[in-house]
Enzyme design. Sequence first.
Site, PDB file in Angstrom:
ATOM      1  CB  CYS A 143      -0.852   0.016   1.271  1.00 25.17           C
ATOM      2  SG  CYS A 143      -1.759  -1.497   1.525  1.00 25.17           S
ATOM      3  NE  ARG A 148       4.240   1.600  -1.489  1.00 23.81           N
ATOM      4  CZ  ARG A 148       5.223   0.713  -1.386  1.00 23.81           C
ATOM      5  NH1 ARG A 148       6.213   0.737  -2.266  1.00 23.81           N
ATOM      6  NH2 ARG A 148       5.228  -0.212  -0.460  1.00 23.81           N
ATOM      7  CD1 TRP A 191      -2.057  -5.430  -3.134  1.00 25.05           C
ATOM      8  CD2 TRP A 191      -2.749  -4.133  -4.799  1.00 25.05           C
ATOM      9  NE1 TRP A 191      -2.186  -6.208  -4.237  1.00 25.05           N
ATOM     10  CE2 TRP A 191      -2.613  -5.463  -5.272  1.00 25.05           C
ATOM     11  CE3 TRP A 191      -3.175  -3.163  -5.680  1.00 25.05           C
ATOM     12  CZ2 TRP A 191      -2.901  -5.820  -6.597  1.00 25.05           C
ATOM     13  CZ3 TRP A 191      -3.455  -3.519  -6.991  1.00 25.05           C
ATOM     14  CH2 TRP A 191      -3.320  -4.825  -7.443  1.00 25.05           C
ATOM     15  CG  ASN A 243       2.538  -1.431   2.980  1.00 28.08           C
ATOM     16  OD1 ASN A 243       1.885  -2.392   2.592  1.00 28.08           O
ATOM     17  ND2 ASN A 243       3.700  -1.095   2.446  1.00 28.08           N
ATOM     18  N   GLY A 244       1.211  -3.802   5.227  1.00 27.19           N
ATOM     19  CA  GLY A 244       1.837  -5.059   5.668  1.00 27.19           C
ATOM     20  C   GLY A 244       0.788  -6.048   6.123  1.00 27.19           C
ATOM     21  CE  LYS A 303       6.640 -11.959 -18.737  1.00 24.21           C
ATOM     22  NZ  LYS A 303       5.587 -12.840 -18.917  1.00 24.21           N
ATOM     23  CD  GLU A 316       4.403 -10.569 -22.263  1.00 22.07           C
ATOM     24  OE1 GLU A 316       3.307 -10.003 -22.372  1.00 22.07           O
ATOM     25  OE2 GLU A 316       4.678 -11.337 -21.331  1.00 22.07           O
ATOM     26  CG  HIS A 365       8.209 -35.916 -32.300  1.00 20.20           C
ATOM     27  ND1 HIS A 365       8.053 -37.225 -32.710  1.00 20.20           N
ATOM     28  CD2 HIS A 365       8.692 -35.970 -31.038  1.00 20.20           C
ATOM     29  CE1 HIS A 365       8.389 -38.031 -31.713  1.00 20.20           C
ATOM     30  NE2 HIS A 365       8.783 -37.307 -30.691  1.00 20.20           N
ATOM     31  CE  LYS A 378       0.001  -6.634 -14.959  1.00 19.90           C
ATOM     32  NZ  LYS A 378       1.096  -7.578 -15.235  1.00 19.90           N
TER      33      LYS A 378
HETATM   34  C1  AGP Z   1       1.913 -12.096 -19.307  1.00 20.41           C
HETATM   35  O1  AGP Z   1       3.172 -11.425 -19.355  1.00 20.41           O
HETATM   36  C2  AGP Z   1       0.860 -11.368 -20.112  1.00 20.41           C
HETATM   37  N1  AGP Z   1       0.767 -10.021 -19.685  1.00 20.41           N
HETATM   38  C3  AGP Z   1      -0.455 -12.117 -20.215  1.00 20.41           C
HETATM   39  O2  AGP Z   1      -0.174 -13.369 -20.807  1.00 20.41           O
HETATM   40  C4  AGP Z   1      -1.200 -12.402 -18.887  1.00 20.41           C
HETATM   41  O3  AGP Z   1      -0.485 -13.355 -18.123  1.00 20.41           O
HETATM   42  C5  AGP Z   1      -2.569 -13.000 -19.252  1.00 20.41           C
HETATM   43  O4  AGP Z   1      -3.285 -12.019 -19.951  1.00 20.41           O
HETATM   44  C6  AGP Z   1      -3.377 -13.444 -18.034  1.00 20.41           C
HETATM   45  O5  AGP Z   1      -3.616 -12.339 -17.208  1.00 20.41           O
HETATM   46  P1  AGP Z   1      -4.209 -12.611 -15.743  1.00 20.41           P
HETATM   47  O6  AGP Z   1      -3.193 -13.414 -14.992  1.00 20.41           O
HETATM   48  O7  AGP Z   1      -4.408 -11.236 -15.163  1.00 20.41           O
HETATM   49  O8  AGP Z   1      -5.503 -13.370 -15.878  1.00 20.41           O
END
Ligand code: AGP
Length: 611
Positions: free
Chosen positions: A2, A27, A75, A101-102, A491, A494, A510, A606
């Site tokens: 937080c 935070r 949070w 916070n904690g 990673k 993306e 395969h 996100k």
């Molecule tokens: C991961 O780096 C991505 N941002 C994406 O794959 C993410 O993990 C996926 O959209 C799932 O999100 P969530 O865990 O919030 O459900």
Amino acid sequence: MCGIIGYAGHRPAVPLIVEGLRRLEYRGYDSAGVATVQNKEIDLVRAEGKLAALDEKLSHINVTNSTFGVGHTRWATHGVPVEKNAHPHLDHDKNIAMIHNGIIENYQEIKAELVTKGYEFRSDTDSEVLVNLIAEGRKHNDTMLKAVSWALNQVEGAYAIALVAVDEPGTVYAARVSSPMVMGVGVGENFVASDIPAFLPYTRKVVFIEDGELVKITSSSWEVFRAENLAPVEKEVQTINWDVQAAQKGGHKHFMIKEIFEQPKVISDCLAGRININSSTDIGEVVLPEISAMEPPERLHIIACGTSYHAGLWGKYLIEQWAKIPVDVEIASEFRYRDPLLSKGSLALAISQSGETADTLAGIKLAKQKGLPILGLCNVVGSSVARESDYIMYTQAGPEISVASTKAMCSQLTALLLLALYWGKRKGVLDEETYSRAVQDLRNLPSILDAELPAMRARAKELSREYSEANSFFYLGRGQYFPLALEGALKLKEISYIHAEGYAAGEMKHGPIALIDPKFPTFAMALKDELFPKVKSNLVEVQARGGEIIALTNPGVELDVEHRWILPEVWGPLNAFMALPALQLFAYETADYLGKDVDQPRNLAKSVTVE
Ligand code: AGP
């Protein structure tokens, strides 16, 4: 995680505190509040939701012109994010306003004791217990300083607190253990906060507060004591030359790298309150009150997307091995449109950092329609996944700001490992030696990882420069490292936009091996385990076709590849917690070197709240 701020000075406290919280909103942002003292009364204003909601509320009331107070942006870890659980919390008699916070791990016992003394509680939070314990201490101590010390000597867990009291106008007390706290030293004003951005526009002079220290500030003075015995502590005033943005990232260039480096603390925070240590010699017992009312399932259906799906794949290995529970791991966007055969006695486990992923929510809905109970594993308290679940386990990783999920996956692996241990023990199918070793080594893991991260980053930086021109990468792994290979590939692609494929190493022959040539490097998970010899032979096949190899491995492992990346060996499945940050750091350093927008990669969000 937080955001907290305390102020004692010459300016009107409320607007200054709210602005400080705005610079701490990264935070945590599910509720916020501010408390000041005027004419021996506490003026408390709190609001559910982001800081804008608090702003809106304040705009309709006559705000006090008090020049000292405390503020908090939350949070949630205990208690859903509604106003009654928002900070600051007042004691029973409304003489003290405190922010926290904690996690207070022994708050239930303390609460039970206070209830017998006639205390009544307005919220579900552990924080309200602490402010009442301080109020109880004030009845037996002639100063608030002593009362705070008395109370803190009784709590276990992590805290950064700040408080104001009606009988000590102009004074703010603060203290910390494990949660961050820093003091700002101004001219005619002083500050305490979770982080420097909160007061950076007013002063660049800071005093870093250490665990176990108790702070008393007024507009014209500041003092630091040992909380346990009030021994005075000499502190150095340092000058910060960061700007606010850099300060929000803790001096890191991006949130992603900051969050990668938070992973040792994330493991500790995810374990907080979940490993009962009965005595100093006791290894500890996994306690998961969130699911203690539930029988271990006969079958588990994990539903998730992206990184969370990869975490689920990793958890499958452990839950099947340790708890003898068959596990199906489903990509949510596929699961939701199938007509899955879900048997009675099964449980659906929805894994989601944001708790708002549309496909995962749709998967929950389908599983419910088919009569399955839902266990949510989520990082956002009160999110849709949390609300839709019959049982909810929070990963307690703090807000993850960078679009690329890093510390969230670390917390998900930690939680899945705890589930495997808990269910294995409950079913009596996990041997005591494995159980004890896992718990003991899990508790030691954060310090080992913390020590290794700087060297990992240096190695990642070195290798990223050599392979930043690659157009494609293979990521190969077997067993527990197959899900990590998938995650490493995700990673890299993306955030650096380099194509990468995660593959089960045994699958190369395969078909995919046809792709290998000197311009198609392989990132191999070649750590020391029972499958290593098989991985080694797969890598020989890659090299025979001119493919270059970076191999994550351990000391003493015989491996002849272009680049061995040696990681310290830990026990069994815990090696995943060493390999995961290495994969994240390689992607990060590559993307940063290529000048990509690391925290907000193109085309990504996100939280994917649409299908
Ligand atoms: C991961 O780096 C991505 N941002 C994406 O794959 C993410 O993990 C996926 O959209 C799932 O999100 P969530 O865990 O919030 O459900």
